[in-house]
Scaffold this active site. Structure first.
Site, short mmCIF file in Angstrom:
data_model
loop_
_atom_site.label_atom_id
_atom_site.label_comp_id
_atom_site.label_asym_id
_atom_site.label_seq_id
_atom_site.Cartn_x
_atom_site.Cartn_y
_atom_site.Cartn_z
N ASN A 39 0.85 -1.20 0.00
CA ASN A 39 0.00 0.00 0.00
C ASN A 39 0.89 1.25 0.00
O ASN A 39 2.11 1.14 0.01
CB ASN A 39 -0.95 -0.02 1.20
CG ASN A 39 -0.20 -0.08 2.51
OD1 ASN A 39 0.50 0.85 2.87
ND2 ASN A 39 -0.32 -1.20 3.22
N LYS A 71 -12.98 0.87 16.30
CA LYS A 71 -11.73 0.11 16.48
C LYS A 71 -11.22 0.21 17.91
O LYS A 71 -10.60 -0.72 18.42
CB LYS A 71 -10.66 0.62 15.50
CG LYS A 71 -10.91 0.12 14.10
CD LYS A 71 -9.97 0.67 13.08
CE LYS A 71 -10.54 0.36 11.70
NZ LYS A 71 -9.85 0.99 10.61
N LYS A 107 -10.65 -3.46 19.19
CA LYS A 107 -9.25 -3.86 19.34
C LYS A 107 -8.72 -3.60 20.75
O LYS A 107 -7.54 -3.74 21.01
CB LYS A 107 -8.38 -3.15 18.30
CG LYS A 107 -8.86 -3.44 16.85
CD LYS A 107 -7.84 -3.04 15.82
CE LYS A 107 -8.42 -3.21 14.41
NZ LYS A 107 -7.41 -3.53 13.40
O1 C5P Z 1 -8.58 -2.74 10.99
P1 C5P Z 1 -7.62 -1.75 10.41
O2 C5P Z 1 -6.61 -2.35 9.52
O3 C5P Z 1 -8.30 -0.57 9.76
O4 C5P Z 1 -6.90 -1.15 11.71
C1 C5P Z 1 -5.79 -0.33 11.63
C2 C5P Z 1 -4.94 -0.51 12.85
O5 C5P Z 1 -4.74 -1.90 13.10
C3 C5P Z 1 -3.56 0.08 12.67
O6 C5P Z 1 -3.12 0.52 13.95
C4 C5P Z 1 -2.75 -1.12 12.19
O7 C5P Z 1 -1.38 -1.00 12.51
C5 C5P Z 1 -3.40 -2.28 12.91
N1 C5P Z 1 -3.39 -3.54 12.15
C6 C5P Z 1 -2.67 -4.62 12.60
N2 C5P Z 1 -2.68 -5.80 11.91
C7 C5P Z 1 -3.40 -5.93 10.79
C8 C5P Z 1 -4.16 -4.85 10.32
C9 C5P Z 1 -4.13 -3.66 11.01
O8 C5P Z 1 -2.00 -4.49 13.63
N3 C5P Z 1 -3.39 -7.09 10.14
#
Ligand code: C5P
Length: 405
Positions: free
Chosen positions: A214, A341, A345
Site C-alpha cells: 500500500n 476500532k 481492538k
Molecule cells: O482494521 P484496520 O486495519 O483498519 O486497523 C488499523 C490498525 O490496526 C492500525 O493501527 C494497524 O497498525 C493495525 N493492524 C494490525 N494488523 C493488521 C491490520 C491492522 O496491527 N493485520
C-alpha cells in the site's frame, strides 16, 4: 555544572534584537537554568561577549577556533562536547541566515556546527525585517525546521529597527522563556518508558520479485519514534519497507511481511510500556506465493488471498497496563471507525486520519478517539508535531485512567 541543574545553550544571531538576549539570559538563569552562550560573529557586532560572560560567569563561545591556542583534541571537538552537555538549544534572535543554515545543514561556524551535532530539542525565536520574514525562502526554511519538531516562537508585530511596522520583532522574553521551560519539562516526560512503534506498509510476496502493498510512507510512525526518543523514552521501531532514515537513538527492526512484523512486535511486547501501531499492515497475503517468478501466460491470473493476523487485536487481548494505540486510515470521516476500532481492538487511543490528507504527506490532520470516550481534533500540523500531541494526550490518559484490563 551540577547534575540536577538544567543546562542549555543559547545561540545568539546577528540582529539588532541581540541586545534582548541579555534579558533572556537573565530570565532563564532566574529559573535555575544554567546558560552557555554561543555568539555568531555578526552577533558580536551588536553586543559584546563580555555582557554575557558577566551575566553567566562562563566563557562565551565566539568562534569555532577561539581559545584553541593549544592544538588539543579537546579544543577541536568542543562543539561536540557543548552539544552533549546541553538539554536544549535555544536560538534567539535567530536571523534569516541562521535559519537557512540550520534548514540546509550548513556548518561554517560554531553555532551551525553545534546545531548539527545536537540531538535534543531546539527552540528558535526568529527576529528580522518583515520582508525577510515573509520571503518564500524564509517561509520554506521555517517549515523545514518546524517539520524537524523544533519549537518556533513566532515573532511579534511592531515597530522594527528598520523603520517598518509589521511582523519580525523578537517575541516577548516571557514567551521565549515559557517555551524553553515547556521543552525542558517535556524532554523528561517519557523517561523510563519503553515505546514500541510500528511504521510503514508491509509487503506480501506473490513470487520472488512481486508483492502486494500500500501507499504508506512510514513518515507518521518515524515521527512518533523520533518524538518518543527526544522525550527520553527507549524506542523500538519495527518498520516495513520505507525510504526514510532511522531516527537517531532508536533501535530499528526492519521487516517485510505482516507475519514478520507480528513476530518482531511480539518479541518486544513484554518490555514495552507504550505500543503505537502506526503501520499500514496488509490485511491479506497471497495464500501460496510462487517459489519462482510467475511467467506471463495467455489468459488472466487469479490470486488466492488469505487474511493476515490482526496484530493490534492480538495485542489488545494481552495489553495489561500498557498504553495501546492504533491508527484508522479512512477515506471518509475517520471518527466513527476510530471509535469502533477503539472498542473492537481494546485500545486506549485510536488516531483517525483521512487517507487523502495523510498518506505520503509531511503533515497530518487527525482526530484522537480516547478510551475515556472523548474525541480530540488536532489542527493540521507537521507529523512530528502531531506525534508530540499524541504523547501529550497519552500521558494525560495514563494519569486519568485506572489500571486498564
Ligand atoms: O482494521 P484496520 O486495519 O483498519 O486497523 C488499523 C490498525 O490496526 C492500525 O493501527 C494497524 O497498525 C493495525 N493492524 C494490525 N494488523 C493488521 C491490520 C491492522 O496491527 N493485520
Amino acid at each position: 555544572m551540577t547534575v540536577n541543574r538544567r543546562h542549555i545553550v543559547l545561540g545568539i544571531g546577528g540582529g539588532i534584537a541581540a541586545y534582548k538576549a541579555a534579558e533572556l539570559t537573565r530570565a532563564l538563569m532566574e529559573r535555575e537554568i544554567s546558560v552557555q552562550v554561543v555568539m555568531t560573529r555578526a552577533a558580536q557586532e551588536f553586543v559584546r561577549p563580555l555582557t554575557f560572560a558577566a551575566l553567566t560567569a562562563r566563557k562565551v563561545i565566539t568562534s569555532m577556533f577561539a581559545g584553541s591556542s593549544e592544538d588539543t583534541l579537546a579544543s577541536a571537538v568542543e562543539h561536540i562536547r557543548v552539544a552533549q552537555e546541553a538539554e536544549a538549544l535555544v536560538v534567539a534572535p535567530a536571523t534569516a541566515d541562521l535559519m537557512a543554515k540550520f534548514a540546509n545543514g550548513l556548518a561554517d561556524d560554531f553555532l551551525s556546527t553545534m546545531y548539527l551535532a545536537f540531538t535534543g530539542p531546539v527552540v528558535i525565536a526568529p527576529a528580522m525585517n518583515t520582508n525577510m520574514w515573509t520571503h518564500p525562502a524564509t517561509r520554506r526554511n521555517l517549515e523545514t525546521l518546524r517539520g524537524r519538531g523544533h519549537v518556533i516562537v513566532e515573532p511579534g508585530e511592531g515597530f522594527l529597527a528598520c523603520g517598518m511596522v509589521g511582523p519580525g520583532r523578537l517575541a516577548e522574553i516571557e514567551r521565549i522563556t515559557a517555551a524553553v521551560l515547556s521543552v525542558l519539562e517535556r524532554r523528561r516526560d517519557l523517561a523510563g518508558e519503553t515505546v514500541l512503534v510500528t511504521a510503514g506498509p508491509t509487503e506480501e510476496p506473490l513470487d520472488p520479485v512481486r508483492f502486494l502493498s500500500n501507499r504508506s510512507s512510514g513518515k507518521m510512525g518515524y515521527a512518533i519514534a523520533e518524538a518518543a526518543a527526544a522525550r527520553g523514552a527507549r524506542v523500538i521501531l519495527v518498520s516495513g519497507p520505507v525510504h526514510l532514515c532511522p531516527p537517531p537513538g532508536v533501535t530499528t527492526v526492519n521487516v517485510q511481511t505482516a507475519e514478520q512484523m507480528r513476530a518482531a512486535v511480539k518479541a518486544h511486547f513484554e518490555d514495552a510500556t507504550i505500543v503505537i501501531k502506526a503501520a499500514a499492515v496488509a490485511d491479506y497475503r497471497v495464500a501460496d506465493p510462487a517459489p519462482q517468478k510467475i511467467k506471463k501466460g495467455e489468459g488472466g491470473l487469479t490470486l488466492r488471498l488469505e487474511p493476515n493476523p490482526d496484530i493490534l487485536s492480538e495485542l489488545g487481548r494481552m495489553k495489561g497496563n500498557r498504553l495501546l494505540v492504533g491508527f484508522a486510515a479512512e477515506t471518509g470521516d475517520p471518527l466513527p471507525e476510530a471509535r469502533r476500532k477503539l472498542e473492537s481492538k481494546n485500545c486506549d487511543m485510536i488516531v483517525g486520519n483521512r487517507v487523502d490528507r495523510a498518506f505520503g504527506s509531511d503533515d497530518n490532520e487527525v482526530v484522537l478517539a480516547l478510551r475515556t470516550g472523548e474525541a480530540v481534533e488536532l489542527p493540521r500540523a507537521s507529523k512530528r508535531e502531531v506525534a508530540d500531541r499524541i504523547f501529550d494526550h497519552l500521558l494525560k490518559l495514563r494519569a486519568a485512567l485506572p489500571a486498564t484490563k
